[in-house]
Design an enzyme around this catalytic site. Structure first.
Site, mmCIF file in Angstrom:
data_model
loop_
_atom_site.group_PDB
_atom_site.id
_atom_site.type_symbol
_atom_site.label_atom_id
_atom_site.label_comp_id
_atom_site.label_asym_id
_atom_site.label_seq_id
_atom_site.Cartn_x
_atom_site.Cartn_y
_atom_site.Cartn_z
ATOM 1 N N HIS A 181 -18.466 52.139 -1.999
ATOM 2 C CA HIS A 181 -17.901 53.298 -1.315
ATOM 3 C C HIS A 181 -16.884 52.849 -0.272
ATOM 4 O O HIS A 181 -17.139 51.932 0.511
ATOM 5 C CB HIS A 181 -19.014 54.101 -0.641
ATOM 6 C CG HIS A 181 -19.920 54.786 -1.614
ATOM 7 N ND1 HIS A 181 -21.279 54.922 -1.409
ATOM 8 C CD2 HIS A 181 -19.667 55.366 -2.809
ATOM 9 C CE1 HIS A 181 -21.817 55.574 -2.445
ATOM 10 N NE2 HIS A 181 -20.852 55.850 -3.299
ATOM 11 N N GLU A 184 -17.707 52.488 3.420
ATOM 12 C CA GLU A 184 -18.799 51.559 3.695
ATOM 13 C C GLU A 184 -18.284 50.118 3.644
ATOM 14 O O GLU A 184 -19.009 49.179 3.332
ATOM 15 C CB GLU A 184 -19.941 51.801 2.707
ATOM 16 C CG GLU A 184 -20.518 53.213 2.840
ATOM 17 C CD GLU A 184 -21.560 53.580 1.794
ATOM 18 O OE1 GLU A 184 -21.969 52.692 1.015
ATOM 19 O OE2 GLU A 184 -21.973 54.757 1.748
ATOM 20 N N HIS A 333 -24.834 49.040 0.763
ATOM 21 C CA HIS A 333 -24.261 50.308 1.210
ATOM 22 C C HIS A 333 -24.540 50.451 2.709
ATOM 23 O O HIS A 333 -25.209 49.622 3.320
ATOM 24 C CB HIS A 333 -24.894 51.479 0.450
ATOM 25 C CG HIS A 333 -24.520 51.543 -0.994
ATOM 26 N ND1 HIS A 333 -23.583 52.423 -1.487
ATOM 27 C CD2 HIS A 333 -24.961 50.825 -2.070
ATOM 28 C CE1 HIS A 333 -23.463 52.257 -2.791
ATOM 29 N NE2 HIS A 333 -24.292 51.297 -3.164
ATOM 30 N N GLU A 394 -29.298 49.767 2.493
ATOM 31 C CA GLU A 394 -28.515 50.653 3.370
ATOM 32 C C GLU A 394 -28.452 50.000 4.756
ATOM 33 O O GLU A 394 -29.372 50.121 5.558
ATOM 34 C CB GLU A 394 -29.156 52.038 3.446
ATOM 35 C CG GLU A 394 -29.182 52.790 2.118
ATOM 36 C CD GLU A 394 -27.816 53.378 1.741
ATOM 37 O OE1 GLU A 394 -26.865 53.256 2.539
ATOM 38 O OE2 GLU A 394 -27.719 53.952 0.636
#
Length: 425
Positions: A181, A184, A333, A394
């Protein structure tokens, strides 16, 4: 490199400011804006190096800055030089010089012979990490650590190469990737800093997180794709400039989703396809969920695309995985400080114990993926297809894109995960 002057903006200006800061010539914020203070610092640098002091950064000034950007110098041997005197003069180590110059005969140095002399760190961890910065860092790391293998897995929608790096020669293969992404992007320097840290530990025959770097190197091949989505990253970091065709096209896509801030809210590839919703693992479920949420056309985020693996970036990672025998994968991420380890309620038996080890060294929570985000991700497809441990990490906490001042904390939390992924695979 492009010429920078007063009024220039973007990641390359940040890179310049960072280098001048290391030289104690620039004490202001690294903001990517080439203003009067940056110009004054450039003039001071140019005067110090006997260059035309015009305050612009053209080819000659970039060349003079290279050692401070790339972390190495090229030394021309003169009478009396030895590897030991060079190491002392440059405040580096014999081991680093020997590694950077494979095959060198230390007892027969010739006048005029060019020697690579590694200096400080290479990977930029205090600036917006664009695709151009990635390429500069990869070139420098390959020069300093010739044992790295660098290639491409494919290309982006704008035909930018998607790079992979292999470190290690073992038969066991693990795979880490980052920046699926665009917003990110901070995950890219996390993998790059790990690469540099591991390479230095290998060179010095030292440990990383208490494990022998040479033992890991000899038993495991670690593959990294640090920037899956270079176009999306460039849109968010400023590598794609306002007014360019790519920026204008993305702006038109974003106009259909006015509640998503542009460009900072951009997760997708430059065509408006969310790359982590492109894999054949419940893709139709993802389509139903995201369509119901209103993402029915190219969007800054959450549009699944017309079919699985439609986007060239997703196909590239898919094919790279199919052509290898990865024992474990981790997709990086942001944000939430969480570890996702299942696809729905499925994971192989060894997945949870490894996740628990990851949680121990990072302080991150082991979590279940929210149902609305449970389909069509890279980790989901890997788990479904190979029945081997696959994780989404994450990293960090806050609102994407996370500020670069979180980098040191994020890296400290995740170095242990990256080492254990290789050790436990």
């Amino acid at each position: 490199m492009e010429t920078l002057r007063t009024g220039s903006q973007g990641p390359l200006v940040e890179l310049l400011q960072s280098a001048l800061h290391r030289l104690n010539l620039y004490a202001e914020n690294i903001d990517g804006i080439f203003g009067a203070m940056t110009a004054n610092a450039v003039i001071s640098f140019q005067n110090r190096h006997g260059l035309m002091a015009d305050g612009s950064v053209g080819a000659s000034t970039w060349y003079a800055l290279c050692p401070y950007i790339n972390g190495y110098d090229v030394h021309s041997i003169t009478g009396g030089d030895t590897i030991f005197t060079l190491a002392n003069a440059y405040r580096t180590t014999v081991e680093r010089i020997l590694t950077a110059n494979p095959g060198i005969n230390v007892y027969n140095l010739r006048a005029g012979q060019k020697i690579i002399v590694p200096l400080g760190a290479v990977v930029s961890t205090n600036i917006s990490y664009s695709y151009d910065i990635l390429k500069l860092n990869l070139d420098a790391l390959k020069t300093i650590y010739p044992f790295l293998q660098i290639g491409t897995v494919g290309h982006s929608s704008l035909c930018q190469k998607i790079f992979y790096i292999r470190i290690g020669r073992g038969t066991k293969e693990v795979f880490y990737n980052a920046s699926f992404h665009g917003n990110e992007w901070i995950t890219t320097p996390v993998l790059m800093k790990f690469l540099e840290t591991f390479a230095l530990a290998y060179t010095n025959s030292s440990t990383i997180q208490g494990y022998s770097a040479r033992e890991i190197f000899n038993n495991v091949s670690i593959y990294l794709v640090p920037m899956v989505n270079p176009d999306g990253v460039d849109l968010v970091t400023g590598g794609i400039r306002p007014g360019s065709a790519a920026y204008t096209d993305a702006e038109k896509i974003a106009a259909n989703y006015p509640n998503i801030p542009f460009p900072r809210g951009w997760k997708a590839n430059i065509e408006g396809i969310d790359l982590n919703l492109q894999f054949p693992a419940g893709w139709q479920n993802a389509q139903e969920i995201k369509f119901a949420q209103g993402y029915v056309s190219p969007a800054p985020r959450d549009y699944v695309g017309p079919e699985p693996l439609y986007a060239s970036e997703a196909r590239s990672v898919y094919n790279f995985t199919v052509n290898h025998d990865f024992r474990l994968i981790a997709a990086y991420h942001t944000q939430g400080k969480e570890i996702y380890w299942q696809f729905l309620d499925y994971a192989p038996d060894e997945s949870l114990p490894i996740a628990q080890q990851f949680a121990r060294v990072s302080g991150y929570a082991i979590s279940d993926v929210p149902y609305t985000s449970s389909f069509a991700g890279y980790k989901d497809w890997f788990l479904q297809t190979y029945s081997r441990p696959g994780y989404t990490i994450e990293a960090g906490y806050g609102v994407n894109p996370l500020p670069i001042n979180q980098f040191d904390e994020i890296y400290a939390e995740n170095e242990g995960i990256l080492v254990l992924g290789a050790v436990l695979s």
